[in-house]
Write an enzyme that holds these catalytic residues in place. Structure first.
Site, PDB file in Angstrom:
ATOM      1  N   LYS A  22     -19.358   7.676  29.704  1.00 53.69           N
ATOM      2  CA  LYS A  22     -19.340   7.398  28.260  1.00 53.69           C
ATOM      3  C   LYS A  22     -19.876   6.002  27.962  1.00 53.69           C
ATOM      4  CE  LYS A  22     -15.382   5.951  26.212  1.00 53.69           C
ATOM      5  NZ  LYS A  22     -15.407   4.743  25.384  1.00 53.69           N
ATOM      6  N   ASN A  23     -19.371   5.002  28.702  1.00 54.03           N
ATOM      7  CA  ASN A  23     -19.694   3.626  28.325  1.00 54.03           C
ATOM      8  C   ASN A  23     -21.104   3.197  28.707  1.00 54.03           C
ATOM      9  OD1 ASN A  23     -17.300   3.410  27.029  1.00 54.03           O
ATOM     10  ND2 ASN A  23     -16.263   2.224  28.633  1.00 54.03           N
ATOM     11  N   ARG A 102     -15.945   1.136  17.414  1.00 60.65           N
ATOM     12  CA  ARG A 102     -16.258  -0.249  17.710  1.00 60.65           C
ATOM     13  C   ARG A 102     -17.627  -0.444  18.355  1.00 60.65           C
ATOM     14  NH1 ARG A 102     -13.751  -5.024  18.514  1.00 60.65           N
ATOM     15  NH2 ARG A 102     -15.162  -5.740  20.129  1.00 60.65           N
ATOM     16  N   CYS A 126      -8.335  -3.270  17.101  1.00 57.02           N
ATOM     17  CA  CYS A 126      -8.159  -1.868  17.472  1.00 57.02           C
ATOM     18  C   CYS A 126      -6.861  -1.761  18.268  1.00 57.02           C
ATOM     19  CB  CYS A 126      -9.337  -1.346  18.267  1.00 57.02           C
ATOM     20  SG  CYS A 126      -9.388  -1.964  19.931  1.00 57.02           S
ATOM     21  N   ARG A 131      -9.896  -8.077  20.165  1.00 57.77           N
ATOM     22  CA  ARG A 131     -11.292  -7.818  20.540  1.00 57.77           C
ATOM     23  C   ARG A 131     -12.315  -8.510  19.631  1.00 57.77           C
ATOM     24  NH1 ARG A 131     -11.980  -1.665  22.134  1.00 57.77           N
ATOM     25  NH2 ARG A 131     -13.596  -2.485  23.475  1.00 57.77           N
ATOM     26  N   PRO A 132     -12.420  -9.819  19.746  1.00 57.35           N
ATOM     27  CA  PRO A 132     -13.382 -10.560  18.928  1.00 57.35           C
ATOM     28  C   PRO A 132     -14.835 -10.288  19.342  1.00 57.35           C
ATOM     29  CG  PRO A 132     -12.316 -12.015  20.514  1.00 57.35           C
ATOM     30  CD  PRO A 132     -11.665 -10.681  20.661  1.00 57.35           C
ATOM     31  N   ASP A 134     -17.169 -13.000  18.986  1.00 58.65           N
ATOM     32  CA  ASP A 134     -17.790 -14.329  18.963  1.00 58.65           C
ATOM     33  C   ASP A 134     -18.837 -14.507  20.075  1.00 58.65           C
ATOM     34  OD1 ASP A 134     -15.509 -14.071  20.650  1.00 58.65           O
ATOM     35  OD2 ASP A 134     -15.395 -16.242  20.906  1.00 58.65           O
ATOM     36  N   LEU A 135     -18.598 -13.921  21.235  1.00 60.59           N
ATOM     37  CA  LEU A 135     -19.530 -14.137  22.354  1.00 60.59           C
ATOM     38  C   LEU A 135     -20.811 -13.313  22.178  1.00 60.59           C
ATOM     39  CD1 LEU A 135     -16.919 -14.224  25.269  1.00 60.59           C
ATOM     40  CD2 LEU A 135     -17.994 -16.148  24.070  1.00 60.59           C
ATOM     41  N   ASP A 316      -9.621  -0.053  32.284  1.00 58.08           N
ATOM     42  CA  ASP A 316      -9.693   1.319  31.763  1.00 58.08           C
ATOM     43  C   ASP A 316      -8.970   2.334  32.657  1.00 58.08           C
ATOM     44  OD1 ASP A 316     -11.123   0.337  29.666  1.00 58.08           O
ATOM     45  OD2 ASP A 316     -13.070   1.099  30.311  1.00 58.08           O
ATOM     46  N   ILE A 338      -7.195  -8.212  30.797  1.00 56.42           N
ATOM     47  CA  ILE A 338      -8.390  -8.085  29.939  1.00 56.42           C
ATOM     48  C   ILE A 338      -8.011  -7.969  28.460  1.00 56.42           C
ATOM     49  CG2 ILE A 338     -10.534  -6.794  29.509  1.00 56.42           C
ATOM     50  CD1 ILE A 338     -10.514  -8.007  32.285  1.00 56.42           C
ATOM     51  N   ARG A 408     -12.585  11.802  22.584  1.00 56.81           N
ATOM     52  CA  ARG A 408     -13.530  10.693  22.481  1.00 56.81           C
ATOM     53  C   ARG A 408     -14.150  10.375  23.840  1.00 56.81           C
ATOM     54  NH1 ARG A 408     -11.269   5.513  20.594  1.00 56.81           N
ATOM     55  NH2 ARG A 408     -13.372   5.028  21.235  1.00 56.81           N
TER      56      ARG A 408
HETATM   57  C1  EPZ Z   1     -16.068  -2.534  27.178  1.00 55.48           C
HETATM   58  O1  EPZ Z   1     -15.525  -3.060  25.986  1.00 55.48           O
HETATM   59  C2  EPZ Z   1     -15.686  -1.076  27.213  1.00 55.48           C
HETATM   60  N1  EPZ Z   1     -16.169  -0.386  26.040  1.00 55.48           N
HETATM   61  C3  EPZ Z   1     -14.172  -0.929  27.282  1.00 55.48           C
HETATM   62  O2  EPZ Z   1     -13.897   0.449  27.425  1.00 55.48           O
HETATM   63  C4  EPZ Z   1     -13.634  -1.692  28.489  1.00 55.48           C
HETATM   64  O3  EPZ Z   1     -12.236  -1.644  28.473  1.00 55.48           O
HETATM   65  C5  EPZ Z   1     -14.106  -3.144  28.445  1.00 55.48           C
HETATM   66  O4  EPZ Z   1     -15.564  -3.189  28.326  1.00 55.48           O
HETATM   67  C6  EPZ Z   1     -13.701  -3.941  29.670  1.00 55.48           C
HETATM   68  O5  EPZ Z   1     -14.200  -3.329  30.823  1.00 55.48           O
HETATM   69  C7  EPZ Z   1     -17.352   0.212  26.042  1.00 55.48           C
HETATM   70  O6  EPZ Z   1     -18.131   0.109  26.974  1.00 55.48           O
HETATM   71  C8  EPZ Z   1     -17.710   1.026  24.839  1.00 55.48           C
HETATM   72  P1  EPZ Z   1     -15.425  -6.918  26.819  1.00 55.48           P
HETATM   73  P2  EPZ Z   1     -15.970  -4.483  25.463  1.00 55.48           P
HETATM   74  O7  EPZ Z   1     -16.362  -7.551  25.872  1.00 55.48           O
HETATM   75  O8  EPZ Z   1     -17.398  -4.696  25.814  1.00 55.48           O
HETATM   76  C9  EPZ Z   1     -12.976 -10.693  25.180  1.00 55.48           C
HETATM   77  C10 EPZ Z   1     -12.669   2.464  27.019  1.00 55.48           C
HETATM   78  O9  EPZ Z   1     -11.494   2.891  27.066  1.00 55.48           O
HETATM   79  N2  EPZ Z   1     -14.108 -10.955  24.270  1.00 55.48           N
HETATM   80  O10 EPZ Z   1     -15.804  -6.860  28.260  1.00 55.48           O
HETATM   81  O11 EPZ Z   1     -15.596  -4.548  24.032  1.00 55.48           O
HETATM   82  C11 EPZ Z   1     -12.229  -9.402  24.839  1.00 55.48           C
HETATM   83  O12 EPZ Z   1     -11.307  -9.611  23.801  1.00 55.48           O
HETATM   84  C12 EPZ Z   1     -12.896   1.046  26.652  1.00 55.48           C
HETATM   85  O13 EPZ Z   1     -13.674   3.151  27.242  1.00 55.48           O
HETATM   86  C13 EPZ Z   1     -14.111 -12.114  23.537  1.00 55.48           C
HETATM   87  O14 EPZ Z   1     -13.201 -12.936  23.611  1.00 55.48           O
HETATM   88  O15 EPZ Z   1     -15.059  -5.456  26.316  1.00 55.48           O
HETATM   89  C14 EPZ Z   1     -11.586  -9.059  26.152  1.00 55.48           C
HETATM   90  O16 EPZ Z   1     -10.425  -9.809  26.326  1.00 55.48           O
HETATM   91  C15 EPZ Z   1     -12.095   0.443  25.629  1.00 55.48           C
HETATM   92  N3  EPZ Z   1     -15.181 -12.349  22.683  1.00 55.48           N
HETATM   93  C16 EPZ Z   1     -12.615  -9.534  27.177  1.00 55.48           C
HETATM   94  O17 EPZ Z   1     -13.465 -10.459  26.477  1.00 55.48           O
HETATM   95  C17 EPZ Z   1     -16.210 -11.463  22.561  1.00 55.48           C
HETATM   96  O18 EPZ Z   1     -17.126 -11.733  21.788  1.00 55.48           O
HETATM   97  C18 EPZ Z   1     -13.500  -8.433  27.750  1.00 55.48           C
HETATM   98  O19 EPZ Z   1     -14.019  -7.634  26.704  1.00 55.48           O
HETATM   99  C19 EPZ Z   1     -16.190 -10.284  23.342  1.00 55.48           C
HETATM  100  C20 EPZ Z   1     -15.128 -10.051  24.189  1.00 55.48           C
END
Ligand code: EPZ
Length: 429
Positions: A22-23, A102, A126, A131-132, A134-135, A316, A338, A408
């Site tokens: 999916k991802n 998202r 969510c 889940r910001p 900013d990055l 996950d 995470i 989903r």
């Molecule tokens: C991806 O989400 C996946 N989603 C998530 O899958 C997965 O849990 C996650 O990566 C971690 O492996 C999809 O691929 C659609 P991140 P993502 O940016 O990209 C923080 C599922 O069940 N962060 O790696 O949104 C954030 O809050 C899911 O399929 C910031 O601070 O995750 C978290 O603590 C849900 N600022 C950490 O980084 C930002 O701008 C990692 O998040 C972005 C993220």
């Protein structure tokens, strides 16, 4: 609203085919925005999130054709999408759509890279945490986009195109890394991404982009280098197998007992999780066809696990592992590093008789000899499937409500488990 009914206590045996991830699929579909030629994706899973993203991309003017069945193909092979973003008619991703999923926020980078502007609604919080973004914004700003927040929308402009630059992520982010790669693919000059996410889905998307003419090296490592190109072209790409679906069914067998061949699964995509399963008492064997997982007779041992970015144990699979640990002979600990709110399954597992205590990011799971079926419901995808795993080993009937979360991210879950001997059925309405 559909529900799933499970009567626990039956072992799982047979073959179960793993779907496309999916991802990776969601990002690959979004990558189609980078070219005016057709991108063909094979092994696309039939999931509610994929259907929703089809609609969201349609709003930007993207045409998606779902390929018909080929001789010898079964539903297990997934579907083929022909995606054409020949003409992007709208660079706005509205609140009504982004709030439903998202991941649709990720259209930001390809839209600004190709069209010079994008207006994408902020995704908001969510069920699993704040889940910001900013990055993600920082990444496109580093490549020269001007970003403003206007009325709940992220508005990014780069009328003269993006320029290569250096992006150092202070924290590993999957979405941030995808964003940086897609923005850099069409930027003028070289981009270096440091502290990049190493998740296999990043490498899969980079492989596809390279087939489309991008020049990306180092995907799958912490340092990715992208030489921007003026234009990308069409390509054909098969989505890699879903490592989270693989790990989920591996844990289901460890929970219920029996022996299953997870066809199409690749051990290198989830080695940390397979190691944990082995320590917990399952037998895991890599074969030419996939991964064989068995637990025959032996009990479940407790294990301590901390979630972390790839290649460590994935967040996950945290909920699914917790379900498994509820029946271990002893106390396990799980630390979630995470997402700050990813323990919504705890109170529902407790309804089945699990003994779990939460203290900040750490859960202490005291194994019990038997779980008992009950009505349950969950607030996100992985939490929902953890309840299915628990139910497979619980005495009596469990009804999992709000099945749309499962739809989903898990393709035909009840059919796949049912074929392996689980007493599981979908109750419509
Ligand atoms: C991806 O989400 C996946 N989603 C998530 O899958 C997965 O849990 C996650 O990566 C971690 O492996 C999809 O691929 C659609 P991140 P993502 O940016 O990209 C923080 C599922 O069940 N962060 O790696 O949104 C954030 O809050 C899911 O399929 C910031 O601070 O995750 C978290 O603590 C849900 N600022 C950490 O980084 C930002 O701008 C990692 O998040 C972005 C993220």
């Amino acid at each position: 609203m559909d529900r799933i009914r499970i009567v626990g206590g039956r072992p799982l045996n047979g073959n179960l085919r793993i779907s496309g991830a999916k991802n990776a699929t969601l990002q690959l579909m979004i990558a189609s925005l980078l070219t005016d030629e057709t991108l063909i994706l094979d092994h696309v899973p039939r999931l509610a999130d994929v259907a929703l993203l089809q609609r969201i991309l349609g709003n930007h003017g993207v045409d998606i054709m779902v390929g018909g069945k080929r001789p010898g193909e079964t539903a297990d092979d997934g579907q083929t999408l022909h995606i054409s973003a020949a003409r992007i008619v709208d660079t706005t991703a509205p609140y009504e759509l982004v709030s439903k999923m998202r991941a649709s926020f990720w259209v930001l980078a390809p839209l600004v890279a190709r069209m010079g502007e994008a207006r994408v609604s902020m995704p908001g919080g969510c069920a699993i945490g704040i889940r910001p973004v900013d990055l993600l914004i920082m990444a496109i700003e580093r490549l020269g986009a001007k970003v403003e927040i206007e009325g709940g929308y992220v508005v990014a402009r780069a009328p003269h195109g993006l320029k290569g630059g250096e992006i150092v992520f202070p924290k590993v982010t999957v979405g941030g890394t995808h964003t940086a790669i897609m923005a850099a693919a069409l930027a003028d000059g070289t981009t270096v991404i440091d502290n990049a996410a190493r998740e296999p889905e990043i490498k899969d998307v980079a492989d596809c982009l390279n087939k489309m003419g991008a020049r990306i090296t180092g995907a799958g490592t912490k340092r990715i280098v992208i030489e921007g190109v003026a234009k990308l072209h069409g390509a054909r790409h098969a989505v890699l197998p879903d490592r989270i679906e693989t790990g989920t069914y591996a844990m289901a067998v460890a929970m219920a007992g029996g022996e299953i061949l997870l066809q199409n699964a690749r051990p290198e995509l989830l080695q940390a999780a397979l190691d944990v399963l082995t320590r917990a008492g399952a037998t895991v064997t890599a074969t030419n066809e996939g991964i064989r997982v068995a637990r025959n007779g032996s009990g479940l041992a407790p294990v301590d696990v901390t979630t972390a970015p790839f290649p460590e144990f994935p967040t996950d699979l945290q909920a699914q592992l917790m379900a498994l640990k509820t029946r271990a002979s002893g106390t396990s600990h799980i630390t979630e590093t995470i997402f700050e709110n990813r323990f919504m399954h705890v109170q529902e597992l407790a309804r089945l008789g699990a003994r779990i205590q939460l203290e900040g990011e750490r859960a202490t799971i005291e194994g019990v000899p038997q779980l008992k079926g009950a009505p349950v419901m969950a607030t996100d995808l992985r939490a929902s499937v953890s309840l299915v795993i628990a139910a497979l080993a619980a005495e009596g009937e469990t009804i999992v409500n709000r099945v749309y979360h499962l739809d989903r991210g898990f393709e035909r879950l009840e059919e796949k488990l049912g074929r392996c001997g689980a007493a599981i059925e979908r109750l419509s309405g």
